[in-house]
Scaffold this motif. Sequence first.
Motif, PDB file in Angstrom:
ATOM      1  N   ARG A 138       2.316   7.649   0.981  1.00 12.29           N
ATOM      2  CA  ARG A 138       1.173   8.134   0.458  1.00 12.29           C
ATOM      3  C   ARG A 138       0.992   9.328   0.811  1.00 12.29           C
ATOM      4  NH1 ARG A 138       2.143   3.769  -1.768  1.00 12.29           N
ATOM      5  NH2 ARG A 138       1.046   1.903  -1.743  1.00 12.29           N
ATOM      6  N   THR A 179       7.867   3.456   1.575  1.00 11.82           N
ATOM      7  CA  THR A 179       6.664   3.776   0.725  1.00 11.82           C
ATOM      8  C   THR A 179       6.039   4.775   1.189  1.00 11.82           C
ATOM      9  OG1 THR A 179       6.598   1.493   0.062  1.00 11.82           O
ATOM     10  CG2 THR A 179       4.383   2.802  -0.169  1.00 11.82           C
ATOM     11  N   HIS A 185       5.901   4.478   5.184  1.00 10.95           N
ATOM     12  CA  HIS A 185       6.184   3.176   5.568  1.00 10.95           C
ATOM     13  C   HIS A 185       7.485   3.047   6.353  1.00 10.95           C
ATOM     14  CE1 HIS A 185       6.710  -1.139   5.954  1.00 10.95           C
ATOM     15  NE2 HIS A 185       5.641  -1.226   6.581  1.00 10.95           N
ATOM     16  N   LYS A 220      -1.776  -7.329  10.952  1.00 11.76           N
ATOM     17  CA  LYS A 220      -2.281  -8.316   9.915  1.00 11.76           C
ATOM     18  C   LYS A 220      -3.862  -8.206   9.908  1.00 11.76           C
ATOM     19  CE  LYS A 220       1.299 -11.816   9.330  1.00 11.76           C
ATOM     20  NZ  LYS A 220       1.901 -12.997   9.658  1.00 11.76           N
ATOM     21  N   LEU A 248      -3.888   1.662   3.741  1.00 12.79           N
ATOM     22  CA  LEU A 248      -2.612   1.103   4.283  1.00 12.79           C
ATOM     23  C   LEU A 248      -2.375  -0.161   4.194  1.00 12.79           C
ATOM     24  CD1 LEU A 248      -1.640   3.798   7.066  1.00 12.79           C
ATOM     25  CD2 LEU A 248      -1.421   3.995   4.386  1.00 12.79           C
ATOM     26  N   ALA A 249      -1.720  -0.934   3.137  1.00  9.08           N
ATOM     27  CA  ALA A 249      -1.827  -2.353   2.956  1.00  9.08           C
ATOM     28  C   ALA A 249      -0.543  -2.818   3.729  1.00  9.08           C
ATOM     29  CB  ALA A 249      -1.974  -2.530   1.697  1.00  9.08           C
ATOM     30  N   LYS A 250       0.654  -2.303   3.610  1.00 13.42           N
ATOM     31  CA  LYS A 250       1.676  -2.883   4.306  1.00 13.42           C
ATOM     32  C   LYS A 250       1.931  -3.004   5.609  1.00 13.42           C
ATOM     33  CE  LYS A 250       5.140  -1.716   0.865  1.00 13.42           C
ATOM     34  NZ  LYS A 250       5.896  -2.966   0.621  1.00 13.42           N
ATOM     35  N   VAL A 251       2.261  -3.995   6.278  1.00 15.68           N
ATOM     36  CA  VAL A 251       2.136  -4.479   7.852  1.00 15.68           C
ATOM     37  C   VAL A 251       3.373  -3.783   8.281  1.00 15.68           C
ATOM     38  CG1 VAL A 251       2.194  -6.217   9.471  1.00 15.68           C
ATOM     39  CG2 VAL A 251       0.790  -6.550   7.443  1.00 15.68           C
ATOM     40  N   GLY A 252       3.115  -3.188   9.286  1.00 13.33           N
ATOM     41  CA  GLY A 252       4.509  -2.751  10.091  1.00 13.33           C
ATOM     42  C   GLY A 252       4.129  -1.404  10.571  1.00 13.33           C
ATOM     43  N   TRP A 254       4.133   2.906  10.588  1.00  8.60           N
ATOM     44  CA  TRP A 254       4.105   3.986   9.447  1.00  8.60           C
ATOM     45  C   TRP A 254       4.107   5.208  10.268  1.00  8.60           C
ATOM     46  CZ3 TRP A 254       2.467   3.864   4.312  1.00  8.60           C
ATOM     47  CH2 TRP A 254       2.169   2.686   3.879  1.00  8.60           C
ATOM     48  N   ALA A 312      -4.614  -3.945   8.355  1.00  6.87           N
ATOM     49  CA  ALA A 312      -3.970  -3.638   6.998  1.00  6.87           C
ATOM     50  C   ALA A 312      -5.204  -3.605   6.116  1.00  6.87           C
ATOM     51  CB  ALA A 312      -3.216  -4.988   6.753  1.00  6.87           C
ATOM     52  N   SER A 364      10.061   0.391   4.391  1.00  8.65           N
ATOM     53  CA  SER A 364      10.282   0.279   3.038  1.00  8.65           C
ATOM     54  C   SER A 364      10.214   1.797   2.514  1.00  8.65           C
ATOM     55  CB  SER A 364       9.131  -0.431   2.339  1.00  8.65           C
ATOM     56  OG  SER A 364       7.952   0.249   2.557  1.00  8.65           O
TER      57      SER A 364
END
Length: 141
Positions: A83, A81, A76, A134, A101-105, A107, A48, A79
Amino acid sequence: MKKILLAVLATALVAGGAASAPTAVAAEPYPGTVMTSTDAGGPRKMQAGKRPKSSVYVKTAGNGRAVGTIRVRYQHKASGTSRFKSVAYKGKRVTFFGPKLAKVGPWQIRAIFQPKSGSVWKTSRDSYSLKVIKKKKKKKR
């Protein structure tokens, strides 16, 4: 006699091309007729907060080189989200860094080739998945 003379004259005009309708020039391009296929790739897993290094190549039918724009969407899956990143494409593989990319999971990365307006190339797309994990914690000594 007049009928024969008119028939011979009409035949000569048609054979000579004087009475025919103008035809389209064969060398004119036909917009959006040549198939393309996009090949997108990059890392399958990353931490992340990092920027993924993606590469995109557009294959064409024949030996031509497609010219246009590559638009890449990083979405993502959980969610929704998104970019975006756009880069110019000039016939060779394009490699670039995407957004952080900050969200974990998981993409979904989708690359869409949009040809220059009026060109003979067709639009094409490809996608691949990326899993963001993470950040590793630094160990205290």
